[in-house]
Design a protein around this motif. Structure first.
Motif, short mmCIF file in Angstrom:
data_model
loop_
_atom_site.label_atom_id
_atom_site.label_comp_id
_atom_site.label_asym_id
_atom_site.label_seq_id
_atom_site.Cartn_x
_atom_site.Cartn_y
_atom_site.Cartn_z
N ARG A 199 44.05 19.07 -39.76
CA ARG A 199 42.76 19.15 -39.08
C ARG A 199 41.72 18.35 -39.86
NH1 ARG A 199 38.18 21.23 -39.57
NH2 ARG A 199 38.68 22.45 -41.41
N GLU A 200 41.74 18.50 -41.18
CA GLU A 200 40.79 17.77 -42.03
C GLU A 200 41.04 16.26 -41.96
OE1 GLU A 200 41.09 19.48 -45.93
OE2 GLU A 200 40.36 21.43 -45.24
N ILE A 201 42.31 15.86 -41.92
CA ILE A 201 42.63 14.43 -41.79
C ILE A 201 42.10 13.90 -40.48
CG2 ILE A 201 44.53 12.81 -41.44
CD1 ILE A 201 46.10 14.38 -43.57
N ARG A 202 42.31 14.66 -39.41
CA ARG A 202 41.82 14.23 -38.08
C ARG A 202 40.31 14.07 -38.10
NH1 ARG A 202 43.34 18.37 -34.99
NH2 ARG A 202 41.33 19.36 -35.25
N GLU A 203 39.61 15.04 -38.69
CA GLU A 203 38.15 14.95 -38.77
C GLU A 203 37.72 13.72 -39.56
OE1 GLU A 203 36.55 18.56 -40.31
OE2 GLU A 203 37.03 19.70 -38.50
N LYS A 204 38.40 13.47 -40.67
CA LYS A 204 38.05 12.31 -41.50
C LYS A 204 38.27 11.02 -40.72
CE LYS A 204 38.93 9.99 -45.81
NZ LYS A 204 39.17 10.15 -47.20
N MET A 205 39.37 10.95 -40.01
CA MET A 205 39.66 9.75 -39.22
C MET A 205 38.61 9.56 -38.13
SD MET A 205 43.81 10.09 -39.04
CE MET A 205 44.12 8.58 -38.14
N GLU A 206 38.20 10.64 -37.52
CA GLU A 206 37.18 10.54 -36.47
C GLU A 206 35.83 10.15 -37.05
OE1 GLU A 206 37.34 14.30 -34.48
OE2 GLU A 206 39.17 13.78 -33.40
N GLU A 207 35.47 10.74 -38.19
CA GLU A 207 34.19 10.42 -38.83
C GLU A 207 34.11 8.94 -39.19
OE1 GLU A 207 33.66 12.87 -42.25
OE2 GLU A 207 33.59 14.71 -41.07
N GLU A 208 35.20 8.40 -39.68
CA GLU A 208 35.21 7.01 -40.10
C GLU A 208 35.51 6.06 -38.95
OE1 GLU A 208 38.04 6.79 -43.26
OE2 GLU A 208 36.87 8.09 -44.57
N ARG A 209 35.74 6.65 -37.77
CA ARG A 209 36.12 5.87 -36.60
C ARG A 209 37.33 4.99 -36.92
NH1 ARG A 209 32.05 6.70 -33.00
NH2 ARG A 209 30.03 7.12 -33.89
N TYR A 210 38.23 5.59 -37.66
CA TYR A 210 39.42 4.90 -38.15
C TYR A 210 40.60 5.45 -37.37
CZ TYR A 210 42.88 3.26 -41.53
OH TYR A 210 43.95 2.65 -42.14
N ARG A 211 40.88 4.83 -36.24
CA ARG A 211 41.95 5.32 -35.39
C ARG A 211 43.16 4.41 -35.51
NH1 ARG A 211 39.87 8.88 -31.03
NH2 ARG A 211 37.76 9.29 -31.68
N HIS A 212 44.30 5.03 -35.64
CA HIS A 212 45.54 4.28 -35.82
C HIS A 212 46.32 4.19 -34.52
CE1 HIS A 212 45.06 4.41 -40.13
NE2 HIS A 212 44.75 5.68 -40.02
N GLY A 213 45.83 4.77 -33.48
CA GLY A 213 46.58 4.79 -32.23
C GLY A 213 47.46 6.02 -32.16
N GLY A 214 47.89 6.34 -30.95
CA GLY A 214 48.67 7.55 -30.72
C GLY A 214 49.96 7.61 -31.51
N TYR A 215 50.63 6.47 -31.69
CA TYR A 215 51.93 6.49 -32.37
C TYR A 215 51.80 6.97 -33.80
CZ TYR A 215 56.22 5.10 -34.57
OH TYR A 215 57.37 5.12 -35.30
N LYS A 216 50.88 6.42 -34.55
CA LYS A 216 50.73 6.81 -35.95
C LYS A 216 50.37 8.29 -36.03
CE LYS A 216 48.83 6.13 -40.40
NZ LYS A 216 48.54 5.17 -41.40
N CYS A 217 49.47 8.73 -35.19
CA CYS A 217 49.05 10.13 -35.26
C CYS A 217 50.19 11.06 -34.91
CB CYS A 217 47.86 10.35 -34.34
SG CYS A 217 46.42 9.42 -34.89
N ARG A 218 50.99 10.70 -33.93
CA ARG A 218 52.14 11.52 -33.59
C ARG A 218 53.12 11.53 -34.77
NH1 ARG A 218 52.01 9.80 -28.75
NH2 ARG A 218 53.34 8.03 -29.09
N THR A 219 53.31 10.36 -35.39
CA THR A 219 54.20 10.27 -36.54
C THR A 219 53.69 11.12 -37.68
OG1 THR A 219 54.82 8.03 -35.89
CG2 THR A 219 55.28 8.66 -38.15
N MET A 220 52.37 11.12 -37.92
CA MET A 220 51.80 11.94 -38.99
C MET A 220 52.03 13.41 -38.71
SD MET A 220 48.28 9.93 -39.88
CE MET A 220 47.69 11.19 -40.99
N MET A 221 51.87 13.83 -37.46
CA MET A 221 52.08 15.24 -37.12
C MET A 221 53.55 15.61 -37.30
SD MET A 221 49.17 16.47 -36.55
CE MET A 221 49.26 17.98 -35.62
N GLU A 222 54.46 14.73 -36.90
CA GLU A 222 55.88 15.00 -37.08
C GLU A 222 56.21 15.11 -38.57
OE1 GLU A 222 57.69 11.78 -34.99
OE2 GLU A 222 57.16 12.61 -33.03
#
Length: 137
Positions: free
Chosen positions: A90-113
């Motif tokens: 959750r904290e990583i997601r917030e940090k990514m959103e704050e920095e507007r640093y989006r990796h796309g759905g694939y990376k985020c899904r991979t991070m969650m896995e």
């Protein structure tokens, strides 16, 4: 004399209820996990996930970073590990959103896995942490 005895009885009763309340709070597993998670930052795990989340092969082979993460995760009781990992994500997601640093759905899904498998990667229980709503966004 009766007044002094009554005062002592009231004091003992108050102390008893304070101890009982405190003991109940510490016996509550959810409360214990909440405190553990607040006290544990898992900074090495956050760096591990952020730097290597996209490249699973690199994540499994970067032993130094993984070991530092595992050492942090070892400090969290097995009962609380999945909740701590969920909070970390959750904290990583917030940090990514704050920095507007989006990796796309694939990376985020991979991070969650990868987060789901983190205890297994560290040879700890539970071996798998189910993440509800795996999407980071």
């Amino acid at each position: 004399m009766a007044s002094a005895l009554l005062s002592k009885l009231v004091a003992i009763t108050v102390i008893y209820f304070m101890v009982a309340s405190t003991t109940a709070q510490f016996d509550n597993p959810r409360e214990r996990c909440r405190r553990e998670i607040q006290e544990t930052e898992l900074n090495s795990c956050k760096r591990f996930m952020m730097q290597k989340g996209c490249d699973m092969l690199m994540s499994f082979t970067n032993h130094g970073m993984r070991e530092r993460c595992c050492m942090e995760l070892q400090d969290v009781s097995p009962y609380c590990r999945c909740d701590a990992i969920k909070e970390m994500m959750r904290e990583i997601r917030e940090k990514m959103e704050e920095e507007r640093y989006r990796h796309g759905g694939y990376k985020c899904r991979t991070m969650m896995e990868m987060a789901e498998q983190l205890p297994s990667m560290c040879h700890m229980s539970p071996g798998y942490c189910h993440m509800r709503g795996r999407s980071m966004y």
